[in-house]
Design a protein around this motif. Structure first.
Motif, PDB file in Angstrom:
ATOM      1  N   LEU A 160      20.497  56.458 -39.561  1.00 20.30           N
ATOM      2  CA  LEU A 160      19.593  55.658 -40.399  1.00 20.30           C
ATOM      3  C   LEU A 160      19.152  56.448 -41.628  1.00 20.30           C
ATOM      4  N   LYS A 161      18.962  57.743 -41.442  1.00 16.82           N
ATOM      5  CA  LYS A 161      18.539  58.569 -42.575  1.00 16.82           C
ATOM      6  C   LYS A 161      19.637  58.675 -43.622  1.00 16.82           C
ATOM      7  N   LYS A 162      20.884  58.409 -43.228  1.00 19.27           N
ATOM      8  CA  LYS A 162      21.984  58.455 -44.203  1.00 19.27           C
ATOM      9  C   LYS A 162      22.050  57.191 -45.049  1.00 19.27           C
ATOM     10  N   SER A 163      21.269  56.192 -44.698  1.00 16.26           N
ATOM     11  CA  SER A 163      21.218  54.972 -45.502  1.00 16.26           C
ATOM     12  C   SER A 163      20.375  55.231 -46.749  1.00 16.26           C
ATOM     13  N   THR A 164      20.598  54.395 -47.790  1.00 17.48           N
ATOM     14  CA  THR A 164      19.790  54.571 -48.994  1.00 17.48           C
ATOM     15  C   THR A 164      18.376  54.062 -48.763  1.00 17.48           C
ATOM     16  N   ALA A 165      18.170  53.165 -47.778  1.00 15.91           N
ATOM     17  CA  ALA A 165      16.830  52.645 -47.483  1.00 15.91           C
ATOM     18  C   ALA A 165      16.828  52.064 -46.073  1.00 15.91           C
ATOM     19  N   GLY A 166      16.968  52.946 -45.076  1.00 16.91           N
ATOM     20  CA  GLY A 166      17.073  52.482 -43.695  1.00 16.91           C
ATOM     21  C   GLY A 166      15.817  51.782 -43.203  1.00 16.91           C
ATOM     22  N   ARG A 167      16.017  50.797 -42.331  1.00  8.84           N
ATOM     23  CA  ARG A 167      14.859  50.096 -41.757  1.00  8.84           C
ATOM     24  C   ARG A 167      15.011  49.939 -40.249  1.00  8.84           C
ATOM     25  N   ILE A 168      13.898  50.186 -39.549  1.00  4.74           N
ATOM     26  CA  ILE A 168      13.879  49.986 -38.105  1.00  4.74           C
ATOM     27  C   ILE A 168      12.853  48.899 -37.815  1.00  4.74           C
ATOM     28  N   VAL A 169      13.307  47.827 -37.228  1.00  5.41           N
ATOM     29  CA  VAL A 169      12.411  46.700 -36.962  1.00  5.41           C
ATOM     30  C   VAL A 169      12.253  46.538 -35.464  1.00  5.41           C
ATOM     31  N   ASN A 170      11.013  46.612 -34.998  1.00  5.80           N
ATOM     32  CA  ASN A 170      10.748  46.510 -33.568  1.00  5.80           C
ATOM     33  C   ASN A 170      10.151  45.162 -33.229  1.00  5.80           C
ATOM     34  N   VAL A 171      10.874  44.416 -32.415  1.00  4.07           N
ATOM     35  CA  VAL A 171      10.356  43.113 -32.033  1.00  4.07           C
ATOM     36  C   VAL A 171       9.338  43.304 -30.910  1.00  4.07           C
ATOM     37  N   SER A 172       8.084  43.113 -31.249  1.00  7.57           N
ATOM     38  CA  SER A 172       7.029  43.236 -30.257  1.00  7.57           C
ATOM     39  C   SER A 172       6.541  41.830 -29.921  1.00  7.57           C
ATOM     40  N   SER A 173       5.270  41.701 -29.639  1.00  5.42           N
ATOM     41  CA  SER A 173       4.735  40.380 -29.334  1.00  5.42           C
ATOM     42  C   SER A 173       3.223  40.402 -29.406  1.00  5.42           C
ATOM     43  N   MET A 174       2.681  39.234 -29.706  1.00  4.95           N
ATOM     44  CA  MET A 174       1.248  39.050 -29.689  1.00  4.95           C
ATOM     45  C   MET A 174       0.690  39.377 -28.306  1.00  4.95           C
ATOM     46  N   ALA A 175       1.573  39.338 -27.299  1.00  2.00           N
ATOM     47  CA  ALA A 175       1.143  39.674 -25.941  1.00  2.00           C
ATOM     48  C   ALA A 175       0.522  41.063 -25.903  1.00  2.00           C
ATOM     49  N   GLY A 176       0.921  41.922 -26.860  1.00  2.00           N
ATOM     50  CA  GLY A 176       0.346  43.273 -26.948  1.00  2.00           C
ATOM     51  C   GLY A 176      -1.170  43.249 -27.083  1.00  2.00           C
ATOM     52  N   LYS A 177      -1.690  42.144 -27.598  1.00  2.00           N
ATOM     53  CA  LYS A 177      -3.140  41.972 -27.731  1.00  2.00           C
ATOM     54  C   LYS A 177      -3.838  41.962 -26.379  1.00  2.00           C
ATOM     55  N   ARG A 178      -3.099  41.482 -25.367  1.00  2.00           N
ATOM     56  CA  ARG A 178      -3.707  41.322 -24.046  1.00  2.00           C
ATOM     57  C   ARG A 178      -3.668  42.613 -23.227  1.00  2.00           C
ATOM     58  N   ALA A 179      -3.192  43.693 -23.841  1.00  2.00           N
ATOM     59  CA  ALA A 179      -3.003  44.929 -23.084  1.00  2.00           C
ATOM     60  C   ALA A 179      -4.263  45.767 -23.036  1.00  2.00           C
ATOM     61  N   ASP A 180      -5.422  45.141 -22.830  1.00  2.00           N
ATOM     62  CA  ASP A 180      -6.659  45.927 -22.923  1.00  2.00           C
ATOM     63  C   ASP A 180      -6.859  46.872 -21.736  1.00  2.00           C
ATOM     64  N   GLN A 181      -6.072  46.685 -20.657  1.00  2.00           N
ATOM     65  CA  GLN A 181      -6.187  47.642 -19.548  1.00  2.00           C
ATOM     66  C   GLN A 181      -5.114  48.722 -19.624  1.00  2.00           C
ATOM     67  N   PHE A 182      -4.473  48.815 -20.806  1.00  2.00           N
ATOM     68  CA  PHE A 182      -3.401  49.789 -20.984  1.00  2.00           C
ATOM     69  C   PHE A 182      -3.892  51.206 -20.726  1.00  2.00           C
ATOM     70  N   ASP A 183      -3.129  51.945 -19.920  1.00  2.00           N
ATOM     71  CA  ASP A 183      -3.490  53.329 -19.619  1.00  2.00           C
ATOM     72  C   ASP A 183      -2.256  54.191 -19.840  1.00  2.00           C
ATOM     73  N   ILE A 184      -2.364  55.063 -20.807  1.00  2.00           N
ATOM     74  CA  ILE A 184      -1.202  55.856 -21.205  1.00  2.00           C
ATOM     75  C   ILE A 184      -0.671  56.722 -20.068  1.00  2.00           C
ATOM     76  N   ASN A 185      -1.557  57.078 -19.148  1.00  2.00           N
ATOM     77  CA  ASN A 185      -1.114  57.918 -18.033  1.00  2.00           C
ATOM     78  C   ASN A 185      -0.343  57.140 -16.984  1.00  2.00           C
ATOM     79  N   LYS A 186      -0.284  55.817 -17.170  1.00  2.00           N
ATOM     80  CA  LYS A 186       0.381  55.008 -16.153  1.00  2.00           C
ATOM     81  C   LYS A 186       1.585  54.258 -16.704  1.00  2.00           C
TER      82      LYS A 186
END
Ligand SMILES: NC(=O)c1ccc[n+]([C@@H]2O[C@H](COP(=O)([O-])OP(=O)(O)OC[C@H]3O[C@@H](n4cnc5c(N)ncnc54)[C@H](OP(=O)(O)O)[C@@H]3O)[C@@H](O)[C@H]2O)c1
Ligand SMILES: *[C@@H]1O[C@H](CO)[C@@H](O)[C@H](O)[C@H]1NC(C)=O
Ligand SMILES: *[C@@H]1O[C@H](CO)[C@@H](O)[C@H](O)[C@H]1NC(C)=O
Ligand SMILES: *[C@@H]1O[C@H](CO)[C@@H](O)[C@H](O)[C@H]1NC(C)=O
Ligand SMILES: *[C@@H]1O[C@H](CO)[C@@H](O)[C@H](O)[C@H]1NC(C)=O
Length: 317
Positions: A160-186
């Protein structure tokens, strides 16, 4: 009898208005950018919004790599795209996001066959999977939706770095809003309260934020997005009463796959969005970060934790 008809009429009118409203807020990507000479990789490109994204890139003249797990489904998608666009530069590469070996093999093939990558759309994902561990020992849904994209992105970052303007697009979701019990250790455990999907999608967002930081000073930028609510195969696995509820909600609120692919396309091709490196998009525009993704230290912590899990202490940089 008359009353019933009136009630039915009102319901139909409300549904029709709702549909009209959803159509009116759904935005199409208006960018005319031509992708002739560009190389785009879309994971999970055989169906759903991944397919529509790949189809759009093909129409713009890109060389498109359909990164899929099922050869026959992917070949069928390739055939349809070539038929519709007359663009012959469509190729199938096998990758199973449930296996790190498969991801590594895919990345190696990319390195051997491509001299650069301009667009990577991390789109492959699942919604409801069995609560089991992969061959690599991680929760299946987390590995498919997040760990493997992390690995794949890092392994092809040099391309990607060899591109003149590389782009990485991550398809996430609004569901990420509901992750209020997210615990990085788990993150390597099964999530409580049906939050598995929300957790994986929050990880996509946090990861994008941290990658953007790491990419400063390079020509590569990265974005995460919510594609909308779309009727695709992804909800096939829901069972029981939730299924009925989902069917009703989908019929009322969902948009088409073509519409659902628009923000993917926008983040991949639109000019001038580089200043939003690392940010979150919906309906073809930047949106404010979700509360769950607003802890400024979380992205880096998650990155370090994921790196340990995925690379087993080997630093990719
Ligand atoms: N639909 C929605 O309303 C919605 C809302 C928010 C976010 N999203 C996100 O949008 C993305 C695309 O979803 P979609 O709705 O288009 O779903 P979809 O039609 O089910 O497509 C998902 C794609 O991912 C692939 N995939 C699943 N597991 C895989 C694995 N282990 N290895 C490789 N590929 C795998 C699927 O391959 P197979 O065909 O072989 O299964 C398929 O190509 C996902 O990241 C999802 O989280 C969707
Ligand atoms: C690929 O998809 C086809 C068609 O849905 C299915 O029959 C086949 O079993 C799948 N192959 C694999 C390896 O999963
Ligand atoms: C449904 O679940 C099965 C078993 O976990 C899995 O193999 C399949 O990929 C899932 N389908 C979708 C569309 O997520
Ligand atoms: C998305 O974000 C980061 C950087 O943008 C990347 O490394 C990661 O693997 C990508 N995929 C997902 C699904 O998070
Ligand atoms: C599950 O949800 C309930 C209600 O929101 C909450 O009280 C409980 O702490 C949650 N369980 C876990 C393990 O987070």
């Amino acid at each position: 009898m008359g009353a019933l008809k009136i009630i039915l009429g009102v319901i139909l009118a409300v549904v029709a208005l709702l549909k009209l409203y959803i159509k009116s807020i759904t935005r199409m990507c208006k960018s005319q950018v031509c992708l002739e000479g560009k190389i785009a990789v879309v994971t999970g490109a055989n169906t759903g919004i991944g397919y529509e994204t790949a189809l759009d890139f093909a129409k713009r003249g890109a060389k498109v790599i359909l990164a899929c797990r099922n050869k026959s489904k992917a070949e069928e998608a390739r055939r349809k795209i070539i038929q519709e666009t007359q663009n012959e530069k469509i190729f199938v590469r096998i990758v199973d996001m449930a296996s790190f070996d498969s991801v590594r093999k895919f990345a190696k093939e990319m390195e051997e066959t491509e001299d650069h990558i301009d667009i990577l759309v991390n789109n492959a994902g699942a919604y409801a999977l069995e609560k089991k561990r992969t061959v690599d020992g991680h929760p299946l849904l987390m590995q498919v939706n997040y760990f493997s994209s992390f690995l794949l992105t890092n392994l092809v970052l040099d391309l990607l770095k060899k591109s003149t303007a590389g782009r990485i697009v991550n398809v996430s979701s609004m569901a990420g809003k509901r992750a209020d019990q997210f615990d990085i250790n788990k993150i390597d455990e099964f999530a409580p309260n049906n939050s598995d999907y929300a957790f994986t999608k929050l990880c996509n967002i946090l990861f994008t934020i941290e990658l953007a930081k790491k990419l400063r000073g390079t020509k590569v930028t990265t974005y995460s997005l919510h594609p909308g609510f779309i009727e695709t195969d992804i909800f096939n696995n829901i069972t029981g009463l939730r299924k009925l509820l989902f069917i009703i909600i989908i019929k009322l609120f969902s948009i088409t796959c073509e519409e659902g692919a628009q923000t993917n396309i926008y983040c991949s091709v639109a000019k001038g969005i580089e200043k939003y490196n690392g940010e979150h998009f919906s309906c073809c525009e930047r949106v404010e970060p979700y509360k769950t993704a607003s802890d400024p230290e979380l992205p880096q912590k998650l990155w370090e934790k994921t790196e340990k899990l995925v690379f087993k202490h080997k630093n990719p940089f």
